[in-house]
Design an enzyme around this catalytic site. Sequence first.
Site, PDB file in Angstrom:
ATOM      1  N   LYS A 116      19.285   0.151 -12.892  1.00 25.48           N
ATOM      2  CA  LYS A 116      19.234  -0.830 -13.105  1.00 25.48           C
ATOM      3  C   LYS A 116      20.829  -1.335 -12.454  1.00 25.48           C
ATOM      4  O   LYS A 116      20.501  -2.312 -12.402  1.00 25.48           O
ATOM      5  CB  LYS A 116      18.902  -1.342 -14.471  1.00 25.48           C
ATOM      6  CG  LYS A 116      19.257  -2.649 -15.359  1.00 25.48           C
ATOM      7  CD  LYS A 116      18.756  -2.835 -16.656  1.00 25.48           C
ATOM      8  CE  LYS A 116      18.854  -4.516 -16.346  1.00 25.48           C
ATOM      9  NZ  LYS A 116      19.366  -5.002 -17.517  1.00 25.48           N
ATOM     10  N   HIS A 159     -17.749  14.156  10.883  1.00 26.08           N
ATOM     11  CA  HIS A 159     -17.781  12.156  10.662  1.00 26.08           C
ATOM     12  C   HIS A 159     -17.987  12.236   8.562  1.00 26.08           C
ATOM     13  O   HIS A 159     -18.955  11.315   8.657  1.00 26.08           O
ATOM     14  CB  HIS A 159     -18.454  12.178  11.257  1.00 26.08           C
ATOM     15  CG  HIS A 159     -17.548  11.731  12.837  1.00 26.08           C
ATOM     16  ND1 HIS A 159     -16.218  11.841  13.121  1.00 26.08           N
ATOM     17  CD2 HIS A 159     -18.222  12.391  14.005  1.00 26.08           C
ATOM     18  CE1 HIS A 159     -16.300  11.924  13.981  1.00 26.08           C
ATOM     19  NE2 HIS A 159     -17.241  12.025  14.810  1.00 26.08           N
TER      20      HIS A 159
END
Length: 509
Positions: A134, A274
């Site tokens: 922070k 596929h």
Amino acid sequence: MRALISVSNKTGIVEFAQKLAEMGWEILSTGGTAKALRAAGLDIIGVSDVTGFPECLDGRVKTLHPKIHGGILGIRNNPDHQKQMADLDITPIDLLVINLYPFKNTILKEGVVFEDAIENIDIGGPTMLRSAAKNFNDVTVIVDPDDYPVVLSELEAQGKTHVETRYRLALKVFETTSHYDTMIADYLRKTAKGEVLQDTITMTFEKVQDLRYGENPHQKAAFYADVVPVKGALTSAKQLQGKELSYNNINDTNGALEILKEYGDEPTIVAVKHANPCGIASDNEISVAYKKAYDSDPVSIYGGIIASNREIDALAAKLMIETFLEVVVAPGFTKEALEIFAAKPNLRLLDLQDITFNEPGYDVKKVMGGLLVQERDTQLYDALKVVTKRQPTEEEMAELLFAWKAVKNTKSNAISLTKNKCLIANGPGQVNRIGALENAIRQAKETVIGSVMASDAFFPFDDCVKAAAVAGITAIIQPGGAGRDEDSIKACDVAGIAMVFTGMRHFKH
């Protein structure tokens, strides 16, 4: 300048601290880290000497103190902060080096007990890390030993780190603590068998590898795994030979494994292209199963993925190298099979144990701006109900269930045709059901005669039944539940076709 160092992963920490000491840094530490640094001859200040408060509760409370967090969080160019820090005798901490208790390593241990897992939840570490991240404008924070060199380089060059570096390190902190907390939440949820579909959901994964590209060369991609390995999942496979797996390889191989799990212990080969099955066959000999799967569609299997729930032997390997395949995954390969496959060094061979294990769990699909989460489709049917005058024979019923497993794992709208425990034709991904059936019949050619048909969803009209009758299909399995079911049932009765309802739809998109 003051640094606080407390790490569970001590790789490179002594050398790092020695460099800091040479540059005149004051070093605070505690516990095992302080012991290791002192053993290396470094002058270390104990955290308790700063706080004036001893470690307590078996070390659970060490750094949770204003003189630590004030030193981290105080804004250097804020006069009020500086005055308060001076009044309270708080010395700034300019560098924080922390990594966390090994929660992941603990829960991965064989036979770990719940109490040990809980004891390895770090409290002070994440708190200090978040404080430093922070306040990255003033504090450099390191959570990863890989960042030691760049920090030392900048400190040696100019006595401080670049703000861009501090920002990057702060971001890494929040990514790390988020991952850490999500691991803990996931562990607790699974231990308690809690509901996944909460009002909020967090998930965390770890990168397995970067991929050359995604579905197409212009798309970046990477492969991530669950933190705790899942039995029977592709992430647990060991690659024995071949090129690096691609995005499409991974997606198709996962699809092949999903299908294979449906067939349990029956020796089975699944071929996928596929994301759709282009060959499925069962037989006592795995080489025969492969030959059946190949012969059903030798065109589509080219460049496909093969999954087997039996060890691949020399005979199966000889058959497989006769065509171009991308991946073969199985729970083992004989020595002779590996020698045969060596002639195709680019072919990817994956050894995967527990290959038929089917984790219940959840499926996730990312959509623009959100996430879809659902239970995995591990059920097969609700109840089997014969709805026609003609009952299926025992052989037909076994074949219908074989076909039902195939169509369940085919993209919707889907029709699967099978015969002699072999997928002879598939009609995947069509926008109407009759189109899916017509594609399958066209693909099957003369082998369609005497086959059975599975449909992933009900027939809205009787056109599919009438087309099946003309083609020579003898039995049908489908969910049922259409408003015009009676039309399809009557058409079956006229044609002498047996039809079974499952009471369960299996859309797959």
